[in-house]
Design a protein around this motif. Structure first.
Motif: not given
Length: 196
Positions: A38-39, A42
């Protein structure tokens, strides 16, 4: 400085992730895999990599400081002679910029020496936890490759450090090189400075 710390930290974060994978096992790893992509993960990963990079850089510097100081005595007999040479070099912006570049390369080699060792150990642990074809061959290959890589980073760090000290002595006219010691041969683009 930001980029080199991040480059070092990404290796440390990867080693930490491999250790976590080895500890939690295949079933839990499969459940957590979607979250890892997932962002949000990240962003947290980049921040964590930067923080780990700072810690690893300082730890690696502390561990290698006694050896680095022994290398420095080949060209500078005292700390004050070395400090004076660094001050004189600062008066030449082009040389100072090259010294910064050399310092960056030394830090990356120093950090990745320890990253290589950590990645080798954690990859071995993860491989022991998971079942797959040719596991023993893969384990031996990864271990050998990791140790060779770590040795390569150590040799690169040592060569860059020696070349930096030699060039600093030459460029500031403070050379105290013993005639019995052969000069290191490196490209002229490598410049001086002690790793901080």
């Amino acid at each position: 400085m930001f980029i080199e710390v991040l480059v070092i930290g990404i290796g440390a974060l990867t080693a930490a992730a491999l250790l976590l994978i080895a500890l939690i096992g295949p079933a839990t790893t499969a459940k957590l895999a979607p979250v890892a992509g997932s962002s949000g993960a990240t962003g947290v990963g980049l921040a964590t990599a930067y923080a780990l990079g700072i810690l690893l850089d300082r730890a690696a510097d502390t561990i290698l400081t006694p050896y680095r100081r022994r290398l420095r005595t080949r060209f500078f007999s005292t700390n004050s002679a070395y400090a004076g040479a660094r001050l004189r070099l600062a008066a030449f912006p082009v040389l100072a910029a090259r010294a910064d570049y050399a310092r960056s390369r030394m830090r990356i080699c120093r950090g990745w020496l320890f990253n290589s060792l950590a990645l080798t150990m954690t990859a071995d642990l993860a491989m022991l936890r998971y079942s797959f074809d040719h596991r023993l061959l893969t384990l031996y290959t990864a271990t050998a490759l990791g140790l060779v890589t770590a040795f390569g980073f150590f040799r690169a760090w040592r060569a860059l450090t020696l070349t930096g000290y030699r060039k600093l002595a030459e460029q500031t006219g403070t050379s105290q090189i013993s005639p019995s010691l052969p000069a290191q041969t490196q490209p002229d683009s490598v410049s001086p400075s002690e790793v901080q």
